[in-house]
Enzyme design. Sequence first.
Site, mmCIF file in Angstrom:
data_model
loop_
_atom_site.group_PDB
_atom_site.id
_atom_site.type_symbol
_atom_site.label_atom_id
_atom_site.label_comp_id
_atom_site.label_asym_id
_atom_site.label_seq_id
_atom_site.Cartn_x
_atom_site.Cartn_y
_atom_site.Cartn_z
ATOM 1 C CB CYS A 290 -29.149 29.412 10.893
ATOM 2 S SG CYS A 290 -30.440 28.524 10.251
ATOM 3 C CG HIS B 177 -33.074 42.060 2.292
ATOM 4 N ND1 HIS B 177 -32.279 42.969 1.438
ATOM 5 C CD2 HIS B 177 -32.573 40.773 1.409
ATOM 6 C CE1 HIS B 177 -31.656 42.632 0.488
ATOM 7 N NE2 HIS B 177 -31.752 41.367 0.571
HETATM 8 C C1 PEP Z 1 -34.589 32.056 9.932
HETATM 9 O O1 PEP Z 1 -35.989 32.317 9.952
HETATM 10 O O2 PEP Z 1 -34.290 32.318 11.370
HETATM 11 C C2 PEP Z 1 -33.599 31.987 9.093
HETATM 12 C C3 PEP Z 1 -32.281 31.998 9.216
HETATM 13 O O3 PEP Z 1 -33.989 32.129 7.627
HETATM 14 P P1 PEP Z 1 -34.367 33.563 7.113
HETATM 15 O O4 PEP Z 1 -33.780 34.672 7.730
HETATM 16 O O5 PEP Z 1 -33.579 33.457 5.743
HETATM 17 O O6 PEP Z 1 -35.957 33.291 6.875
#
Ligand code: PEP
Length: 721
Positions: free
Chosen positions: A678, A303
């Site tokens: 992403c 995070h």
């Molecule tokens: C991912 O899992 O790559 C993603 C973009 O979502 P998060 O990082 O919020 O789990």
Amino acid sequence: MEKERLDTELSANDFKQLVEVYKSIVATETGFSFPTDPMDQLWKAVAAVFKSWNNHRAITYRELNGIAHDWGTAVNVQSMVYGNMGDDCATGVCFTRDPSTGEKRFFGEYLVNAQGEDVVAGIRTPAPINDDSKNDSNRDEKTLEEYMPEIFQELTETYQKLERHYKDMQDIEFTVEANKLYLLQTRNGKRTAQAALKIAVDLESEGIVTKEEALLQIDPETLNQLLHPRLDPNASKTIIAKGLPASPGAGTGQICFTSERAHSLSENGEKVILVRQETSPEDIAGMAASQGILTARGGMTSHAAVVARGMGKPCVAGCSSLLINSQEQTLTIGDKVYKEGDWITVEGATGEVMNGEVPTLDAEITSDFATFMGWADEIRKLRVRTNADNPEDTKTAVKFGAEGIGLCRTEHMFFEPERILAVREMIFAETVPAREKALAKLLPFQREDFVGIYEALEGKPCNIRLLDPPLHEFLPHSAEEKAELAKYIDVELQTIEDISERLHEFNPMLGHRGCRLGITYPEIYKMQVQAIIEAAIEAKKKGITVKPEIMIPLVAIDKELSQLKEILQAHIETVFTEKGETVDYKLGTMIELPRAAITAANIAQHADFFSFGTNDLTQTTFGLSRDDAGKFLNEYVAESILPQDPFVSLDQEGVGYLVEFATKQGREANKDIHVGICGEHGGEPKSIDFCHRIGLDYVSCSPYRVPIARLSAAQAQIRNK
Ligand code: PEP
Ligand code: MG
């Protein structure tokens, strides 16, 4: 040797003694006497160069510069020339452009009657080669241009030829023996990021390189130095710990152990560094208020790392030598104990933590930057979006060239003080009407958030992900928070304790999260799509056309998507009817579980787009917790079990295979499907090259990595032509 003779030349006798000392050292260290046969000496020297590949310094250098250990080195054998045979001899070093600023000026230093080491070792002070190389301290000295004008003329012609030949700024070593110029070495000179940009732009305008060649000259990662504050290179620093280089830039401030404290100190104009075991969404305000973030746990997609990168804040994560005592509010590193208010500095590009306040320099963006990035945009095919979840970050990303939002994580919007109680009311609700009552309070907030983001995007596409994280992330922790919630929703404290207990999960990352929340509590997703669509209608009235892309996270089974799609489409129709207005929208999914990738052909039939969530896809493909892997992945990389941290650079062989497979299958099943990525890899040059090669439509990354992604995408296009 006598003391008073130490700073003068050695006598012949001294040399004889010294040679004997050296010979005896060689004999003791190697067990052989010093070779006297020249061929024997030559072969031993050659072997020594080969062996030097594996010395500690060389290994560290390769690690720092991402050079593979199995390349090996080469040896050049050449005859010597002597710069120390009289006053018609000299030796020197020169740069064809200024490596600090990039300015086009030939400059360097030389020494008459000397050999190379004398110039670099500082035994004698060298003189400038020309007027351009003079500084205040050597104004009266004779330059090479004055002392040996013909040699200087030849050197000038030669450096110009070399620059044109190598198409880059050169760092040249030369020797003059008996009035004849010899070049010992020429190489592309090391330079600062600012200089690199100016040199690339100037070389293009001088016709020495093409735009493509100029674009290939800059390592995209070095753009980081231009976009973030950095440590003053002249400042002294004491490194006290080292963690993961989670988000670049340098920050200095007083230690703070809680988000609230960081926030309140910064309101009073104080500079703070937030020091936490690890951060959670509740720390957002404190992180935003800090100059930098330092955590003891968590990896490159933790995070703290993800959010800090989004904010453009320096972050050092997973710094396991920190001992944080939250009760006592102390930070122990080795035998030193730091308290709140003590100053530290973090450098998020190297992972270094330093004692005290180390001065920093602000980021500088020049017109060369705009020119250079403009070339990247002309050339690249891969589009670049950003991961942003508030208007401010969106504006930053758009300023850096983002072409839309590729991931808006809606959960980050839930932590502001006036919302978190309603979020907790929603989680603790035991009936659908009770949950809907809480959701109704959140709807206006979400709608307002989206209108702000749409405005900042000025009509660019906006991909919004519905709620994804496990609900336990939102639970109240302290006794006060629990009491406050009990009062807010009018239940006994014990009820709060009981429900908290029920919501506990052993493995929340694989638990009740993502679309599983939407399946069990469709009213949550209904509220969110309502906010997305109503905001789009509101924006439309203000003249901003948005086509929201509604994204369902953590789908594993096509039925999850088709079921949710049906519910959400029906709800959107009711919004259209109620508002007497419609907007275009897309509905698609993240591919972040191996099962989803394998069954992509089925999922694609219900999706307008795929967005690869490669953070989770890496985690689930490797079976490796993204929050705990920091503890041992370094060792995997050091032992070459893995070439790189797979949370940083996409594992092309495994995770990448799934991405490529799913893209192909998805496109075969649905030729109109739009495909992007992403996960954090969307901002990493090697992963971007991979995304280009497999034909993705776009990458999405944190705002400060947008220029890096634009350049990487252009380089991928040039390299893979
Ligand atoms: C991912 O899992 O790559 C993603 C973009 O979502 P998060 O990082 O919020 O789990
Ligand atoms: Mg994910």
